[in-house]
Scaffold this motif. Sequence first.
Motif, mmCIF file in Angstrom:
data_model
loop_
_atom_site.group_PDB
_atom_site.id
_atom_site.type_symbol
_atom_site.label_atom_id
_atom_site.label_comp_id
_atom_site.label_asym_id
_atom_site.label_seq_id
_atom_site.Cartn_x
_atom_site.Cartn_y
_atom_site.Cartn_z
ATOM 1 N N ALA A 1 5.509 -26.846 45.427
ATOM 2 C CA ALA A 1 4.989 -27.119 47.123
ATOM 3 C C ALA A 1 4.498 -25.514 47.161
ATOM 4 C CB ALA A 1 5.759 -27.937 47.594
ATOM 5 N N VAL A 2 2.818 -26.044 47.655
ATOM 6 C CA VAL A 2 2.155 -24.227 48.155
ATOM 7 C C VAL A 2 1.676 -24.278 49.155
ATOM 8 C CG1 VAL A 2 1.176 -22.052 47.699
ATOM 9 C CG2 VAL A 2 1.925 -23.357 45.961
ATOM 10 N N SER A 3 1.906 -24.454 49.662
ATOM 11 C CA SER A 3 1.675 -24.403 51.480
ATOM 12 C C SER A 3 0.974 -22.865 52.787
ATOM 13 C CB SER A 3 2.233 -24.998 52.469
ATOM 14 O OG SER A 3 3.028 -26.750 52.106
ATOM 15 N N ALA A 4 -0.380 -23.266 52.281
ATOM 16 C CA ALA A 4 -0.310 -21.881 53.108
ATOM 17 C C ALA A 4 -0.439 -21.359 54.756
ATOM 18 C CB ALA A 4 -2.081 -21.252 53.044
ATOM 19 N N GLN B 1 -1.163 -20.167 58.390
ATOM 20 C CA GLN B 1 -1.715 -20.442 59.043
ATOM 21 C C GLN B 1 -2.901 -19.450 59.210
ATOM 22 O OE1 GLN B 1 -1.602 -21.928 62.952
ATOM 23 N NE2 GLN B 1 -3.494 -21.613 64.011
ATOM 24 N N ALA C 1 -5.542 -19.593 54.287
ATOM 25 C CA ALA C 1 -5.955 -20.440 52.952
ATOM 26 C C ALA C 1 -6.863 -19.305 51.990
ATOM 27 C CB ALA C 1 -6.587 -21.599 53.539
ATOM 28 N N TRP D 1 -4.280 -30.752 45.060
ATOM 29 C CA TRP D 1 -4.583 -31.114 46.139
ATOM 30 C C TRP D 1 -3.438 -32.945 46.387
ATOM 31 C CZ3 TRP D 1 -5.000 -35.146 49.301
ATOM 32 C CH2 TRP D 1 -5.457 -35.087 50.471
ATOM 33 N N GLY E 1 -3.707 -28.809 54.063
ATOM 34 C CA GLY E 1 -2.592 -27.823 53.719
ATOM 35 C C GLY E 1 -2.045 -27.551 52.596
ATOM 36 N N GLN E 2 -1.480 -28.631 51.779
ATOM 37 C CA GLN E 2 -0.840 -28.464 50.625
ATOM 38 C C GLN E 2 -1.406 -28.517 49.169
ATOM 39 O OE1 GLN E 2 3.005 -31.425 50.867
ATOM 40 N NE2 GLN E 2 3.825 -29.763 49.606
ATOM 41 N N ALA F 1 1.723 -17.827 51.534
ATOM 42 C CA ALA F 1 2.321 -19.105 51.777
ATOM 43 C C ALA F 1 3.626 -19.146 51.705
ATOM 44 C CB ALA F 1 1.592 -20.567 50.758
#
Length: 181
Positions: free
Chosen positions: A33-36, A38, A41, A72, A76-77, A93
């Motif tokens: 899981a890659v979550s940028a 804030q 992105a 996707w 955001g994930q 991230a």
Amino acid sequence: MDKLIAQTLCDGLLPLTIGTVSVTEVDPGAIHAVSAFQGQAKSLSEAMKAAHGMALPAPNRATGKSGARAVWFGPGQVMLIGSTPDPLLSAHAAVVDQSDAWAVVRLEGDGAEDVLARLVPVDLRPQQFKRGHTARTLLFHMTASITRVGEKAFQIMVFRSMATSLVHDLQRAMEGVAARG
């Protein structure tokens, strides 16, 4: 002493072919899981392109190809599948290993859309859901990620605890489609 034997999540259940549709288990390799963070992105997308040859996908899309794909997974994930993430991504991230959390199968053949139409409340016909399109949705009663990976092929991901239910539900739908003739 017992000898432990490594098994996959769908051992003994797959592969399965009914009519013109088949379902096989996929070994996706690493899943992260890659979550940028804030405001990161754009820089994360650039870092992914430099490190993995694919940018962050837009909502409901996937980038890359078999062996290394970014899917996707929600606002955001993204799930980076098949490729170990470059350590530099951590500057942009949160990167979390999810490799043991997901069961991944490939559904393909003439009638694959008909099988999924019995289980999924999303229009997966090729004119609406082209290669590289992805959806987080329900598959019968479980949360799933469905990505079109070929003209008549889909990658389906569910929580590992749902692997047996996934195969059961797909088998029943495949039998229903095959019975139509």
